[in-house]
Design an enzyme around this catalytic site. Structure first.
Site, PDB file in Angstrom:
ATOM      1  N   ARG A  57       6.853  -3.724  -6.304  1.00 31.26           N
ATOM      2  CA  ARG A  57       6.658  -4.124  -7.673  1.00 31.26           C
ATOM      3  C   ARG A  57       7.281  -3.202  -8.720  1.00 31.26           C
ATOM      4  NH1 ARG A  57       2.895  -6.841  -6.305  1.00 31.26           N
ATOM      5  NH2 ARG A  57       2.269  -4.773  -5.209  1.00 31.26           N
ATOM      6  N   THR A  58       6.856  -1.937  -8.846  1.00 24.02           N
ATOM      7  CA  THR A  58       7.453  -1.353  -9.746  1.00 24.02           C
ATOM      8  C   THR A  58       8.994  -0.526  -9.795  1.00 24.02           C
ATOM      9  OG1 THR A  58       5.170  -0.136  -9.859  1.00 24.02           O
ATOM     10  CG2 THR A  58       7.034   1.031 -11.009  1.00 24.02           C
ATOM     11  N   HIS A  83       0.194   6.433 -14.642  1.00 25.71           N
ATOM     12  CA  HIS A  83       1.176   5.146 -14.550  1.00 25.71           C
ATOM     13  C   HIS A  83       1.214   4.473 -15.822  1.00 25.71           C
ATOM     14  CE1 HIS A  83       3.237   2.180 -12.546  1.00 25.71           C
ATOM     15  NE2 HIS A  83       2.722   1.853 -11.559  1.00 25.71           N
ATOM     16  N   LYS A  92      15.782  16.224   4.537  1.00 24.23           N
ATOM     17  CA  LYS A  92      16.344  17.406   5.339  1.00 24.23           C
ATOM     18  C   LYS A  92      15.602  18.695   4.257  1.00 24.23           C
ATOM     19  CE  LYS A  92      20.741  15.058   5.307  1.00 24.23           C
ATOM     20  NZ  LYS A  92      21.995  14.883   4.537  1.00 24.23           N
ATOM     21  N   ARG A 136       8.719   8.282  -9.246  1.00 22.95           N
ATOM     22  CA  ARG A 136       7.276   8.130  -8.823  1.00 22.95           C
ATOM     23  C   ARG A 136       7.193   9.292  -7.879  1.00 22.95           C
ATOM     24  NH1 ARG A 136       4.245   2.702  -6.467  1.00 22.95           N
ATOM     25  NH2 ARG A 136       4.150   2.683  -8.605  1.00 22.95           N
TER      26      ARG A 136
END
Lengths: 180, 307
Positions: free
Chosen positions: B58-59, B136, B86, B108
Site C-alpha cells: 500500500r504505502t 507513520h 551485501k 521505511r
C-alpha cells in the site's frame, strides 16, 4: 501617498459582461456545445455571471467549470513561493466542446498558457476562446483574448485590481500604484 | 501559510496549522486522480527515491503513484534487492543515494529513528513512511483526511483505537494528530499491548473492546502483527479474536453513524470480521484513495518549487 483610480464601476462592469455574453453567442452562433471555464478565483465568478447572462439571452444553460492553474505554473521551479492549491472542478467532458476560458485580467499571458495546458489534459475541445474583463497589455507570450471587457494600457509598476461583489463586496476595477 | 520544513518525520513535530494546510492541499489533489489523464506537470524533473527496508504494498505503491501523477521520476529500492544484503550500512546507502542527487527520499525502516538519522545526514527532503514502532505520519494524515471528509470535522469526535497499541506506529501518529486536532482518543487492547504511561499522550485506556467503542464516532482497528507473534504477547489468535474482533454484534455499541477504519493489511476474522470490513460503516478503501492525495500534497509542499 498611493494613487488609486476607479476605471470601471459596477454599471460599466456589468455592461461589459453583457456585451461579452452577446459576442460569445454571436461568434459561436448560439450556445450549442458551449461551456465556460473560470480561472480561480476572479474568473470563476465572471464565468458564473456570463452563464446567467447567456441563459437569459438564449434560454439555454451552458455548463460552468472551475480551473485552478497552480499545478501548471511555469514559475514553480524558480520561486520558493508555493501558491495555495485550490480545487479544480470540471464535472463534464471537454471533448468536442467550445470552451470559453474566463479570467479577470489578461497580463503576461502565462496564466492562460498554464490554463490551456490544463484544459488539454481534460479532453480535446473543439476550440478554446478567451474572455477577459480587462486586458492590460505587457504580454510575454503570443496570446490574445477573443472577448475583452476593457483594454487598459498600464505601466508595469501599476496594479490592476478587479473587485467583485462575490468576494470583495463591490464591483469595480481599480488602477493603483504597485505594492511591489 | 506554507510548509517550511525540510522533512516530514512524525506528527509529533507538525503544528495544527501545518496539518490543516496539508489536508486542504490534499483535498484539492483528489480531483487529479479522477481525471482520464491522471497526471499534472508540477514535479517535472524531480526525482523521488522510495527506500523500503520493510515489506509494503500500500504505502510504497501509494508514494510511487503520488510521485508519478505529479510527473516526478520515482525509483523504488527494496532492501531485499539492494546492497543491504551485501552488508552496506544505512548511512552508506543514504550517502550513495544522495550522490545521485534526488529531491526527496521516502524511507521505511524497522528501526525507530532511521528517517531522523537520514534527515540529519543528507540535504534532501526525507519523508518517514514508517519507522519501527515509532511513527507513520502519512498514515495518520490520510486517516485525518478521511475523518474530516466523512464527518466534516475532527474536533470533538470520539475515536477508539483498538489492538496492539504498543507495537503500532499508526496508533502513535494518530494519537499525536487526533489529540492535536481536538478529538477525544480512546485506546484499547490486551494489557500486554498497551504501553505503560500511555495516558500521558492524552488518551484514555480500556481493556475491553465493548467499553472502548461505546458511543464513539470512529473505530480504528489495528492489524495484529503476525510477524511479532514469536514474542508470544498473547496466548492465541483465537483468544484475541474472541475478545477484540470487531463484529456485527459489538459494533452496535458505537454511534449509529460510526466509521470503521483500518490501516491495512487486514486479517479477516481476527481483528475485524469480514462483514464489517466490507460493510456500510467501513471507509477502509477511502483511506487508500486519500492516501495518494495526501502523499501528492506532501511531495508538492516539500519539493514543489525551488529547493
Amino acid at each position: 501617498m498611493k494613487q488609486k483610480k476607479i476605471v470601471m464601476d459596477a454599471e460599466a462592469l456589468d455592461r461589459s459582461l453583457t456585451r461579452i455574453a452577446y459576442e460569445i453567442l454571436e461568434r459561436n452562433k448560439g450556445s450549442k456545445e458551449l461551456c465556460l471555464v473560470g480561472i480561480r478565483t476572479g474568473g470563476v465568478f465572471l464565468a458564473e455571471r456570463l452563464r446567467k447572462k447567456i441563459s437569459r439571452i438564449e434560454g439555454a444553460d451552458v455548463p460552468v467549470g472551475i480551473l485552478d492553474i497552480t499545478l501548471y505554473r511555469d514559475d514553480l521551479r524558480i520561486t520558493n513561493r508555493k501558491p495555495k492549491l485550490g480545487r479544480t472542478d470540471i464535472p463534464f467532458s471537454l471533448d468536442n466542446k467550445k470552451v470559453i476560458l474566463v479570467d479577470d485580467v489578461l497580463f503576461t499571458g502565462r496564466t492562460i498558457r498554464a490554463a490551456m495546458d490544463a484544459l488539454i489534459d481534460f479532453g480535446r475541445p473543439k476550440l478554446i476562446q478567451l474572455a477577459v474583463l480587462v486586458d492590460r497589455g505587457h504580454r510575454e507570450l503570443p496570446i490574445r483574448a477573443d472577448f475583452v471587457g476593457k483594454n487598459l494600457p498600464s505601466s508595469a509598476w501599476e496594479d490592476i485590481v478587479v473587485n467583485l461583489t462575490e468576494k470583495d463586496g463591490i464591483d469595480e476595477v481599480l488602477i493603483q500604484d504597485s505594492n511591489r | 501559510m506554507k510548509l517550511t520544513k525540510k522533512d516530514i518525520l512524525g506528527i509529533k513535530d507538525i503544528s495544527v496549522e501545518e496539518i490543516k494546510l496539508i489536508l486542504d492541499t490534499a483535498e484539492s489533489f483528489i480531483e487529479v486522480s479522477t481525471r482520464e489523464i491522471k497526471k499534472v506537470p508540477t514535479l517535472r524533473g524531480k526525482t523521488i527515491i522510495n527506500l523500503f527496508f520493510e515489506a509494503s504494498t500500500r504505502t510504497r505503491t501509494s508514494f510511487e503513484i503520488a510521485g508519478k501523477r505529479l510527473s516526478a521520476d520515482t525509483i523504488n529500492i527494496s532492501a531485499s534487492t539492494s546492497s543491504v544484503v551485501k552488508g552496506e550500512t544505512l548511512i552508506d546507502t543514504a550517502r550513495n543515494i544522495e550522490a545521485m542527487n534526488p529531491d526527496a527520499i521516502v524511507i521505511r525502516h524497522s528501526a525507530a529513528g532511521a528517517p531522523h538519522l537520514l534527515a540529519r545526514m543528507v540535504k534532501q527532503s526525507i519523508i518517514n513512511a514508517g519507522d519501527g514502532a515509532h511513527e507513520h505520519p502519512t498514515q495518520a494524515l490520510l486517516d485525518m483526511m478521511t475523518i474530516r471528509e466523512k464527518k466534516g470535522r475532527i474536533a470533538g469526535l470520539a475515536v477508539a483505537i483498538v489492538g496492539d497499541i504498543a507495537h503500532s506506529r499508526v496508533a502513535r501518529s494518530n494519537i499525536y494528530g487526533l489529540t492535536k486536532m481536538g478529538a477525544r482518543v480512546i485506546v484499547a487492547g490486551p494489557a500486554m499491548m498497551i504501553p505503560r504511561d500511555i495516558e500521558r499522550m492524552g488518551v484514555s485506556v480500556y481493556h475491553k473492546l465493548e467499553d472502548a467503542i461505546k458511543d464513539v464516532d470512529i473505530i480504528m482497528m489495528l492489524r495484529i502483527q503476525m510477524e511479532r507473534q514469536q514474542q508470544k504477547i498473547f496466548p492465541s489468535l483465537r483468544e484475541y479474536s474472541n475478545y477484540f474482533c470487531l463484529n456485527r454484534n459489538n459494533i452496535t455499541l458505537a454511534k449509529d453513524d460510526v466509521l470503521v477504519m483500518h490501516p491495512g493489511p487486514i486479517n479477516r476474522g481476527i481483528e475485524i470480521s469480514p462483514d464489517i470490513a466490507d460493510g456500510p460503516y467501513s471507509v477502509i478503501l477511502d483511506q487508500v484513495t486519500n492516501g495518494v492525495a495526501v502523499r501528492m500534497a506532501l511531495l508538492y509542499l516539500l519539493i514543489g518549487g525551488k529547493s
